[in-house]
Write a protein that holds these residues in place. Sequence first.
Motif, short mmCIF file in Angstrom:
data_model
loop_
_atom_site.label_atom_id
_atom_site.label_comp_id
_atom_site.label_asym_id
_atom_site.label_seq_id
_atom_site.Cartn_x
_atom_site.Cartn_y
_atom_site.Cartn_z
N ARG A 1 0.80 -1.17 -0.06
CA ARG A 1 -0.05 -0.08 0.10
C ARG A 1 1.12 1.11 -0.14
O ARG A 1 0.51 2.32 0.21
CB ARG A 1 -0.78 -0.08 1.28
N ASN A 2 2.11 1.10 -0.20
CA ASN A 2 3.22 2.07 -0.34
C ASN A 2 3.31 2.88 1.06
O ASN A 2 3.88 3.83 0.89
CB ASN A 2 2.65 3.15 -1.64
N SER A 3 3.34 2.43 1.91
CA SER A 3 3.27 2.84 3.56
C SER A 3 4.94 2.79 3.53
O SER A 3 5.44 1.64 3.23
CB SER A 3 2.59 1.84 4.62
N ASP B 1 15.12 13.62 -1.22
CA ASP B 1 14.87 14.58 -2.12
C ASP B 1 13.78 15.49 -1.99
O ASP B 1 12.60 15.19 -1.43
CB ASP B 1 14.38 13.73 -3.59
N SER B 2 13.86 16.74 -2.07
CA SER B 2 12.90 17.67 -1.79
C SER B 2 11.66 17.53 -2.58
O SER B 2 10.46 17.98 -2.35
CB SER B 2 13.41 19.04 -1.93
N SER B 3 11.70 16.93 -3.94
CA SER B 3 10.60 16.61 -4.38
C SER B 3 9.48 15.66 -3.84
O SER B 3 8.28 15.56 -4.47
CB SER B 3 10.84 16.14 -5.93
N ALA B 4 10.04 14.89 -3.09
CA ALA B 4 9.32 13.89 -2.28
C ALA B 4 8.59 14.52 -1.14
O ALA B 4 9.18 14.55 0.06
CB ALA B 4 10.25 12.90 -1.68
N ARG B 5 7.26 14.98 -1.60
CA ARG B 5 6.22 15.62 -0.46
C ARG B 5 5.82 14.70 0.56
O ARG B 5 6.15 15.24 1.69
CB ARG B 5 5.21 16.33 -1.21
N GLN B 6 5.61 13.52 0.25
CA GLN B 6 5.07 12.58 1.06
C GLN B 6 6.08 11.46 1.41
O GLN B 6 6.66 11.09 0.63
CB GLN B 6 3.73 12.10 0.87
N VAL B 7 5.85 10.99 2.68
CA VAL B 7 6.85 9.90 3.10
C VAL B 7 6.20 8.79 3.04
O VAL B 7 4.84 8.39 3.23
CB VAL B 7 7.27 9.98 4.70
N ASN B 8 6.72 7.97 2.03
CA ASN B 8 6.20 6.67 1.79
C ASN B 8 7.12 5.26 1.64
O ASN B 8 8.24 5.56 1.93
CB ASN B 8 5.25 6.72 0.46
N HIS C 1 8.54 4.21 -0.83
CA HIS C 1 9.49 4.63 -1.95
C HIS C 1 10.84 5.52 -1.30
O HIS C 1 11.83 5.56 -1.50
CB HIS C 1 9.27 5.26 -3.10
N THR C 2 10.19 6.63 -0.28
CA THR C 2 11.11 7.37 0.28
C THR C 2 11.77 6.62 1.32
O THR C 2 13.07 7.21 1.44
CB THR C 2 10.14 8.54 1.22
N ALA C 3 11.34 5.48 1.81
CA ALA C 3 12.21 4.94 2.92
C ALA C 3 13.10 4.14 2.41
O ALA C 3 14.22 4.19 2.68
CB ALA C 3 11.26 3.93 3.61
N LEU C 4 12.72 3.60 1.05
CA LEU C 4 13.76 2.66 0.29
C LEU C 4 14.92 3.62 -0.20
O LEU C 4 16.07 3.52 -0.25
CB LEU C 4 13.16 2.24 -1.10
N SER C 5 14.48 4.78 -0.78
CA SER C 5 15.43 5.73 -1.24
C SER C 5 16.41 6.45 -0.07
O SER C 5 17.70 6.41 -0.26
CB SER C 5 14.75 7.17 -1.83
N LEU C 6 15.86 6.48 1.11
CA LEU C 6 16.66 7.09 2.20
C LEU C 6 17.90 5.76 2.70
O LEU C 6 19.07 6.15 2.74
CB LEU C 6 15.79 7.58 3.28
N THR C 7 17.37 4.77 2.67
CA THR C 7 18.01 3.59 3.03
C THR C 7 19.06 3.27 1.84
O THR C 7 20.40 3.28 2.37
CB THR C 7 17.35 2.55 3.18
N GLU C 8 18.82 3.61 0.82
CA GLU C 8 20.06 3.38 -0.20
C GLU C 8 21.07 4.33 -0.06
O GLU C 8 22.32 4.10 -0.32
CB GLU C 8 19.30 3.60 -1.67
N LYS C 9 20.58 5.69 0.22
CA LYS C 9 21.66 6.60 0.51
C LYS C 9 22.57 6.38 1.87
O LYS C 9 23.70 6.56 1.66
CB LYS C 9 20.85 8.18 0.64
N LEU C 10 22.05 5.64 2.77
CA LEU C 10 22.67 5.28 3.94
C LEU C 10 23.49 4.17 3.81
O LEU C 10 24.64 4.07 4.29
CB LEU C 10 21.62 5.02 5.07
#
Length: 260
Positions: free
Chosen positions: A160-162, A214-221, A223-232
């Motif tokens: 559900r993209n949570s 990314d500033s374009s990521a308005r809502q945390v979902n 994909h946001t968590a995946l992207s942040l983890t990839e950077k970490l």
Amino acid sequence: MDLKQFLDEKAAQYNRPEFIAIDPVSIPHLFRKKQDVEIAGFFAATLAWGLRKTIISKCKELMNYMGWSPHEFVLNATEREMLPLLNFKHRTFNSTDLTYFIEWFRWFYKENNSLEDAFARFITPEDETVEKALIGFHQLFFSLPESPVRTQKHIATPARNSSCKRLNMYLRWMVRHDKNGVDFGIWKKIKPHQLIIPVDVHVERVARSLKLIDSSARQVNWHTALSLTEKLKQLDAKDPVKYDFALFGMGVMEDFGREE
């Protein structure tokens, strides 16, 4: 100082035994039996929204209802022993949700020794993340015929993209292991490099301030968590979620990144 050095130092600053008492992770730390740690930790993670003092207080209230033996309680509690649970409520989590949680734990632990299998059965060592584990767990958790629809809001899923904040926090507690003693590291089938960082409001704010989201990521979902983890993972490929201590600690203790 580069970002890795900065976050390594911050993670070390907050990944300490002193952190336990003021955090919901203190609840599973009240137990020694593996299954008690798993169940108490699951409830603590599920109820982890709102003020931390209130979360800890409500979790202790729940453990008291369960006689401070959650594994024994979920397996053997009589209807009479279940009655006091009708009085339990934390925000939108009520006795209907709690009763189903206990019914599911009873069903699961009658056939399984560890809650780890409810997640690990759905992934392989080749999977880069726990995404399939979380999706599979959600389906398994609500597989009983009497599962209430309302209870589904308390167990998130990437389907559900949570962002699955609470489940990712729970997995961090169970999977990560180091000498500092905050996380338990009692699960071995899931590896630290597969974990996804739990993104709450504090982690999000600090990560945005450090340009890790990314500033374009308005809502945390999800994909946001995946992207942040990839950077970490670029900072520590084997243990990216250790930086949860840094981001969360800076957000709560230092108010880092808050606009004046």
